[in-house]
Design an enzyme around this catalytic site. Structure first.
Site, PDB file in Angstrom:
ATOM      1  N   GLU A   1      34.082  34.151  41.108  1.00  0.00           N
ATOM      2  CA  GLU A   1      32.914  34.381  40.538  1.00  0.00           C
ATOM      3  C   GLU A   1      32.357  33.087  39.982  1.00  0.00           C
ATOM      4  OE1 GLU A   1      32.220  38.906  38.958  1.00  0.00           O
ATOM      5  OE2 GLU A   1      32.413  37.391  37.400  1.00  0.00           O
TER       6      GLU A   1
ATOM      7  N   HIS B   1      56.788  38.059  54.692  1.00  0.00           N
ATOM      8  CA  HIS B   1      57.086  38.903  55.976  1.00  0.00           C
ATOM      9  C   HIS B   1      55.682  39.659  56.528  1.00  0.00           C
ATOM     10  CE1 HIS B   1      61.712  38.497  55.692  1.00  0.00           C
ATOM     11  NE2 HIS B   1      61.178  38.240  54.566  1.00  0.00           N
TER      12      HIS B   1
ATOM     13  N   LYS C   1      24.020  45.217  42.081  1.00  0.00           N
ATOM     14  CA  LYS C   1      23.805  45.987  40.906  1.00  0.00           C
ATOM     15  C   LYS C   1      22.488  46.615  41.240  1.00  0.00           C
ATOM     16  CE  LYS C   1      26.609  44.026  37.248  1.00  0.00           C
ATOM     17  NZ  LYS C   1      26.415  43.562  35.866  1.00  0.00           N
TER      18      LYS C   1
HETATM   19  O1  PA5 Z   1      33.113  37.684  34.509  1.00  0.00           O
HETATM   20  C1  PA5 Z   1      32.021  38.209  34.347  1.00  0.00           C
HETATM   21  O2  PA5 Z   1      30.951  37.978  33.660  1.00  0.00           O
HETATM   22  C2  PA5 Z   1      31.894  39.636  35.309  1.00  0.00           C
HETATM   23  O3  PA5 Z   1      33.056  39.802  35.779  1.00  0.00           O
HETATM   24  C3  PA5 Z   1      31.780  40.722  34.061  1.00  0.00           C
HETATM   25  O4  PA5 Z   1      32.745  40.841  33.147  1.00  0.00           O
HETATM   26  C4  PA5 Z   1      31.830  42.086  34.508  1.00  0.00           C
HETATM   27  O5  PA5 Z   1      30.631  42.154  35.540  1.00  0.00           O
HETATM   28  C5  PA5 Z   1      31.639  43.204  33.518  1.00  0.00           C
HETATM   29  O6  PA5 Z   1      30.349  42.987  32.976  1.00  0.00           O
HETATM   30  P1  PA5 Z   1      30.318  43.729  31.510  1.00  0.00           P
HETATM   31  O7  PA5 Z   1      31.086  43.161  30.279  1.00  0.00           O
HETATM   32  O8  PA5 Z   1      28.890  43.221  31.221  1.00  0.00           O
HETATM   33  O9  PA5 Z   1      30.119  45.054  31.503  1.00  0.00           O
END
Ligand code: PA5
Length: 419
Positions: A266, A287, A407
């Site tokens: 990310e 393996h 989303k």
């Molecule tokens: O690292 C990040 O920002 C994302 O992985 C969020 O943690 C994830 O999308 C969850 O978001 P939220 O905490 O707003 O529900």
């Protein structure tokens, strides 16, 4: 394969300063444990949960759960008889089957919910929260249910913030300057881990040790962290290695792999570039993926984790009239055999043309080599290396525009008002 690179320590120092000053760089100060009041509150609420709950269900997705799960599994808390309050993880999928399994586990047990969402609007945890809240109310009634919900969310706004305020849930903050995947050392990770009996002070101490030994600006030449961050960028930029494989011999670190992949995926995978983060657990994967690692496309480099050996390992027993050809290993501890397997893998992959990096973190006091100190060190190590590395790629380590895209599309398909 040996690569020689000239590390630019001046640039490293500049990047560290930039990360510290970034509005989303507040995670960099977390190891210093400045917020003692928050830590005290985490421990106090965790004590209450331990007293009244067999299970704490952590409802969250991505950065809102992976750090806690990584540490919980790595320390084998789910199978430890001493764990007073076990953790369950919900809201990280849309699988009805998974949620039913959790509801089944909770039957006849006492439980509480820790709903964790910075935005407070993420669909997967929001749905799981509704379902589990219903189960909680059914078991305890509305009033008591409210005492068993702990919300970890934005301190100022959002749907979960508003619901918590209205219902008087216990709350913890996801600090405004800390993104989900950098949040394991805030209440996001520390609260559930404290409920499960993890020594959160030691976790922070490990992170602090990393910061002090790896990021002191007058000693960057000795920093394994800076070497790692710059080397991986060099391997990508100069050698065409666009896949990094995190490798180790510890099955309990499967969720640590997941946390690591999310952190790097990310943070770096943007603007049509970035290193694809993959992982293996050896010997299992020797393996399966081992074949590809040895002989497949050479666009991969491998980062090994190495730990102190377990203190009282099993040994290979003697056997009369044995036919299995193992007599030469009689009396040998499994740790020694595993260590040889690691060395052999490093050698084999080296001759196969794979660049390897070994991160060795030793806690000689720890029974299993993997302790809170070690995990705290590794968490901070990878968070900082990832932020430096993303900056070298020229991308923002702290946003995730690609995640927002799916989303929006899902909301459109589901007919959410406004989409
Ligand atoms: O690292 C990040 O920002 C994302 O992985 C969020 O943690 C994830 O999308 C969850 O978001 P939220 O905490 O707003 O529900």
């Amino acid at each position: 394969m040996r690569n020689t690179i000239d590390l630019d320590y001046g640039l490293a120092a500049e990047l560290i300063e930039e990360i510290k000053d970034d509005p989303m760089g507040d995670w960099f100060d977390l190891p210093d444990g400045a917020n003692q009041d928050e830590l005290a509150k985490i421990k106090e609420v965790a004590r209450k949960v331990q007293e009244n709950s067999d299970y704490l269900v952590c409802i969250g997705i991505g950065g809102s759960y992976l750090g806690a799960r990584a540490v919980y599994e790595a320390l084998d808390k789910s199978t430890d008889d001493k764990t007073k309050c076990k953790l369950l993880f919900a809201g990280n999928s849309l699988s009805s089957k998974e949620l039913k399994k959790i509801l089944k586990t909770l039957e006849g047990k006492d439980f509480s919910l820790n709903v964790i969402s910075k935005s407070g609007t993420t669909t997967e945890p929001a749905i799981a929260f509704r379902i589990l809240k219903n189960a909680l109310i059914k078991k305890y009634g509305e009033k008591e249910a409210k005492n068993r919900i702990i919300a970890t969310t934005d301190p100022e706004s959002g749907a979960l913030h508003d619901e918590s305020l209205e219902n008087g849930y216990e709350t913890f903050e996801v600090p405004l300057g800390v993104g989900g995947r950098y949040s394991v050392l805030t209440a996001v990770g520390l609260f559930p881990l404290a409920c499960a009996g993890v020594d959160i002070d030691k976790l922070l101490e490990g992170a602090r040790h990393c910061k002090e030994t790896q990021l002191s600006l007058d000693n960057l030449e000795d920093s394994m962290l800076v070497e790692y961050a710059f080397s991986r960028f060099y391997l990508y930029d100069e050698c065409g290695c666009d896949v990094e494989v995190l490798a180790h011999f510890e099955p309990s670190l499967v969720y640590f792999n997941e946390w690591w992949k999310q952190l790097f995926g990310e943070s770096e995978g943007k603007d049509k570039q970035g290193i694809f983060p993959a992982s293996v657990v050896y010997s299992t994967d020797l393996h399966s993926l081992g074949q590809y690692m040895q002989d497949g496309r050479r666009n991969i480099f491998e980062t090994f984790l190495r730990f102190s050996p377990e203190k009282s390992p099993l040994t290979v027993p003697a056997e009369k009239n044995s036919k299995d050809g193992l007599d030469y290993l009689e009396g040998k501890p499994l740790t020694e055999i595993s260590e040889k397997a690691l060395e052999a893998t490093l050698k084999a992959h080296d001759t196969g043309g794979i660049s390897t990096f070994v991160i060795e973190v030793r806690d000689t006091e720890a029974e299993f080599g993997i302790s809170e100190l070690v995990l705290g060190f590794l968490i901070f190590f990878f968070e900082t290396a990832c932020a430096i590395s993303a900056r070298l790629h020229g991308v923002d380590p702290f946003d995730q525009p690609g995640v927002e895209k799916y989303k929006k599309e899902m909301f459109k398909l589901l007919g959410k008002p406004g989409f």
